[in-house]
Each structure stands twice: as C-alpha cells, then as structure tokens.
Scaffold this active site. Sequence first.
Site, mmCIF file in Angstrom:
data_model
loop_
_atom_site.group_PDB
_atom_site.id
_atom_site.type_symbol
_atom_site.label_atom_id
_atom_site.label_comp_id
_atom_site.label_asym_id
_atom_site.label_seq_id
_atom_site.Cartn_x
_atom_site.Cartn_y
_atom_site.Cartn_z
ATOM 1 N N ASP A 118 2.854 1.513 -3.332
ATOM 2 C CA ASP A 118 1.536 1.732 -2.739
ATOM 3 C C ASP A 118 1.146 3.201 -2.866
ATOM 4 O O ASP A 118 2.007 4.070 -3.028
ATOM 5 C CB ASP A 118 1.558 1.374 -1.241
ATOM 6 C CG ASP A 118 1.826 -0.103 -1.013
ATOM 7 O OD1 ASP A 118 1.581 -0.904 -1.933
ATOM 8 O OD2 ASP A 118 2.297 -0.435 0.097
HETATM 9 N N1 URA Z 1 6.677 -2.431 0.065
HETATM 10 C C1 URA Z 1 5.515 -1.915 0.507
HETATM 11 O O1 URA Z 1 4.980 -2.348 1.503
HETATM 12 N N2 URA Z 1 4.951 -0.905 -0.185
HETATM 13 C C2 URA Z 1 5.515 -0.367 -1.292
HETATM 14 O O2 URA Z 1 4.952 0.570 -1.867
HETATM 15 C C3 URA Z 1 6.721 -0.912 -1.732
HETATM 16 C C4 URA Z 1 7.292 -1.946 -1.040
#
Ligand code: URA
Length: 249
Positions: A118
């Site tokens: 993310d």
């Molecule tokens: N899980 C999440 O919620 N975000 C990420 O970036 C990776 C795994």
Amino acid sequence: MRLDKYLAQMGAGTRSEIKKAIRAGRVTVNGEKAADPALHVRVPESIKKNENAGTVPAEETDEVCLDGVRIAYEQYVYYLMNKPAGVISATEDPSQRTVLDLIDERQRKGLFPVGRLDKDTEGLLLITNDGELAHRLLSPKRHVDKVYFARLDGPVGEKEQKLFAEGLRVDETLTALPAGLEILEAADEVRVTIREGKFHQIKRMFAAVGREVLYLKRLSMGPLSLDESLEPGAYRRLTEEEESAIMSL
Ligand code: URA
C-alpha cells in the site's frame, strides 16, 4: 540486438547519451571501434532459465566495451528496495510518485515491482524485469511467506493469536489462511506472517479483530529479507546468494 539498445538496456546511459558515445568512438565491439548505433550485436538469447533453449553459445556472443570497460549482457536484473511511505507500487502514474520513479532513469526500462505494498506501507519490495519469476513468487499455489512488522492502535493477545492461527474470517470475500502472530515487547507491536497477498490483507485482518494498523512494514518475502542498511527509498542489486535463493523457489 542493436548496439544502442544493448547499451541502454544494460543501464549505460540514455539512448541519446549512448548514440553520442558511439559517435565519439568510445564504444568497441570485439575490440573494434563501433561507429554505428544500429550495429547488430549477438547476445545470449537465454541465460539462467531455459539454458538449453535457443542459447547463443558464449563464444558466438560479442564483447561490448564502453571507455574500455566491458559491459556484459544481463537479461534479468533484480533490485531489493526499501519502499518508503508515500509512493505507490506501480510502474507509472499520471499524478502520484511510483516506486520506479525512485530508480535511476537509466536502469528503469522494463522494470516492475513484484506485488504491491500500500502507499503508506514501507519495507521490502523486489523490483525486476523477470516476469516469470514474479509469477512464481506471487502464485497463490506457492504460499511464499511474507513477514510484516505492524504497530496497532492497541494491544492484542492470545485471543487474536488463536484467531490468526486458525484462519480468520475477515469478511464475506476473504477468509485468511492460517497466519502467524508474534506479539513483541510492546503488546501493540507485532510480527505477522502471511502466506498470501490479498488486497489490504494485514489491515483487513486486524480490522476483523477490532484493531487498526497505524504503521506497516514488510520485513521479508520468502528467502529475501529487508536490508536495514537501505534508507527508505534506497535500493540495491540482489547479491548472488539472494538471487540463487529466489531462483530455487
Ligand atoms: N497488507 C496490507 O494491508 N497492506 C500492505 O501493504 C501489505 C499487506
């Protein structure tokens, strides 16, 4: 392959820098000055993988030098990045900075991140031009372990550990595979091991047990660990050991 394309792919400069270098007589092919950017150079068709398929034998490939330094051909490159918060895991975007914007422009061509973190997540991200390897690492059948550090908005305990270990029902669309939840010294800090990579997976798993993730960082993916000496936004080539470890997955 054209000489200018070869040098550009090996990160020797932009196409126009390379053309200039060739015209200035700084490039040799098999010891001879090469004046034409369109000159054909022979490269190994397939290295590392499919070693028997369509390979140009080493003695029939050409030796390219820039300023007397050999520029060996590499079909695939692998970078380990410490992704910073604030950039997206994409190759390009009209309005947002991407992880590829952090890579030297001369080395960027054909690269892409293996999987997504993310925008606000930090940590280990593999960047390559090897589509087959990316496919293998991301295959849901392969269950490559991914380990994350998370800071939460409050403590978790044995109850959450048990739920994670059993395979948590997150919502109507996601029942997570059994996951490891290790509680660190502060009970709101944890290390989580998941074997899949669904959208916002870790945040959704904690939301399902009533906790919010305030900070998330990926520490490892399969045999690759985050190199803590890399500042956020920095990257380096994989070492030979790291490369062979991911190849044997
Ligand atoms: N899980 C999440 O919620 N975000 C990420 O970036 C990776 C795994």
